[in-house]
Write a protein that holds these residues in place. Structure first.
Motif, PDB file in Angstrom:
ATOM      1  N   UNK A 229       0.810  -1.232   0.000  1.00 58.16           N
ATOM      2  CA  UNK A 229       0.000   0.000   0.000  1.00 58.16           C
ATOM      3  C   UNK A 229       0.840   1.277   0.000  1.00 58.16           C
ATOM      4  N   UNK A 230       1.973   1.224  -0.720  1.00 57.06           N
ATOM      5  CA  UNK A 230       2.804   2.425  -0.778  1.00 57.06           C
ATOM      6  C   UNK A 230       2.352   3.331  -1.918  1.00 57.06           C
ATOM      7  N   UNK A 231       2.756   4.585  -1.818  1.00 55.40           N
ATOM      8  CA  UNK A 231       2.331   5.563  -2.821  1.00 55.40           C
ATOM      9  C   UNK A 231       3.377   5.726  -3.920  1.00 55.40           C
ATOM     10  N   UNK A 232       4.242   4.740  -4.022  1.00 53.13           N
ATOM     11  CA  UNK A 232       5.237   4.792  -5.087  1.00 53.13           C
ATOM     12  C   UNK A 232       6.570   4.254  -4.610  1.00 53.13           C
ATOM     13  N   UNK A 233       7.587   4.455  -5.457  1.00 50.62           N
ATOM     14  CA  UNK A 233       8.910   3.897  -5.155  1.00 50.62           C
ATOM     15  C   UNK A 233      10.025   4.876  -5.502  1.00 50.62           C
ATOM     16  N   UNK A 234      11.110   4.751  -4.759  1.00 53.45           N
ATOM     17  CA  UNK A 234      12.353   5.467  -5.060  1.00 53.45           C
ATOM     18  C   UNK A 234      13.335   4.400  -5.525  1.00 53.45           C
ATOM     19  N   UNK A 235      13.841   4.581  -6.732  1.00 49.77           N
ATOM     20  CA  UNK A 235      14.624   3.513  -7.371  1.00 49.77           C
ATOM     21  C   UNK A 235      16.045   3.998  -7.628  1.00 49.77           C
TER      22      UNK A 235
END
Ligand code: PEP
Length: 268
Positions: A229-235
């Protein structure tokens, strides 16, 4: 609709104008015509290439920077300030990354000052937080996240608070090809969410994107982003492949949550 974020941190890679051009040409080709209605894709290149990225990024992507100094101008050799970043089209700025904490000796107080400066300049801070493996083993994750975020979340108006993004990046998952379970990531999200809600209320907390970072790749999005349920990712590393960024942007844009409760993590 609450947006999801895909932020590519190129770190100290891409070593020439030629590499930059090559990256951008593949990225433009791969992003061409992609609908990005619910996804914000951000690329954060090294400082010397920011302007070129700004000029040549596709329209469906935004520009990020990897750091900033807290003063606006003056005798601060080697530093880069928020008006400079703003002037060349930067919208998002990563602060408190574990590599800056480790190699640049960045403290929680520095992070707080950088957040204030960025908000003054109408830039959006992406505040990184995360525990080490030892801290996790000792059950200190909540205490570490709270200590790292406390200063950065102080003294903001609710309107300013809504501009920040927070990235949960367990240090032991960065660059290691190890990732936490979805439940552990969600647990960290709940800790962060509650902290923000305690300071600014639930309505503000629900608007603040909370991302996951640490060894993310396309095949792991379900585990580290959607199920958690995260609002996105840092890649990090995977963002060095522009076609992988475009692929992740597609997956994120087209993901349909079974029964997503708008932005609010399930507690319990
Ligand atoms: C990062 O540096 O923020 C990061 C998540 O790196 P990686 O994806 O390479 O683990």
């Amino acid at each position: 609709m609450k947006k999801r974020y895909l932020i590519g941190n190129l770190k100290m890679n891409i070593l020439s104008v030629e590499d930059t051009e090559q990256y951008l040409s593949v990225f433009r080709r791969e992003m061409k015509g992609k609908k990005q209605e619910s996804t914000v894709t951000v690329i954060a290149p090294p400082f010397p290439y920011l302007e070129r990225f700004h000029k040549e990024l596709p329209e469906n992507a935004a520009l990020g920077a990897q750091d900033v100094f807290w003063e606006k101008e003056g005798s601060y050799t080697g530093e880069v300030s928020y008006p400079m970043l703003k002037d060349i089209g930067t919208e998002y700025v990563i602060v408190g990354h574990s590599e800056r904490r480790q190699y640049g000796r960045e403290t929680d107080e520095d992070v707080a000052r950088k957040v204030q400066a960025l908000l003054k300049g109408n830039l959006r801070p992406v505040i990184c937080t995360g525990e080490t493996e030892d801290e996790r083993r000792r059950g200190e994750t909540a205490a570490v996240l709270e200590a790292q975020l406390r200063g950065a979340l102080e003294d903001l108006s609710p309107m300013q608070a809504e501009k920040i993004l927070i990235a949960y990046e367990p240090r032991w998952a960065i660059g290691t090809d190890r990732t936490p379970e979805s439940e552990d990531i969600l647990e960290a999200k709940v800790i962060i969410y509650r902290m923000v809600a305690a300071a600014y209320g639930a309505a503000v907390a629900e608007r603040i994107p909370i991302l996951y970072g640490g060894s993310v790749k396309a095949s792991l999005l379900d585990r580290v982003c959607f199920s958690a349920q995260m609002d996105g990712v840092l890649v990090g590393r995977e963002s060095l492949f522009p076609y992988e960024v475009a692929k992740m942007a597609d997956i994120i844009e087209n993901y349909q949550a079974p029964e997503r409760r708008e932005g609010k993590p399930e507690e319990g």
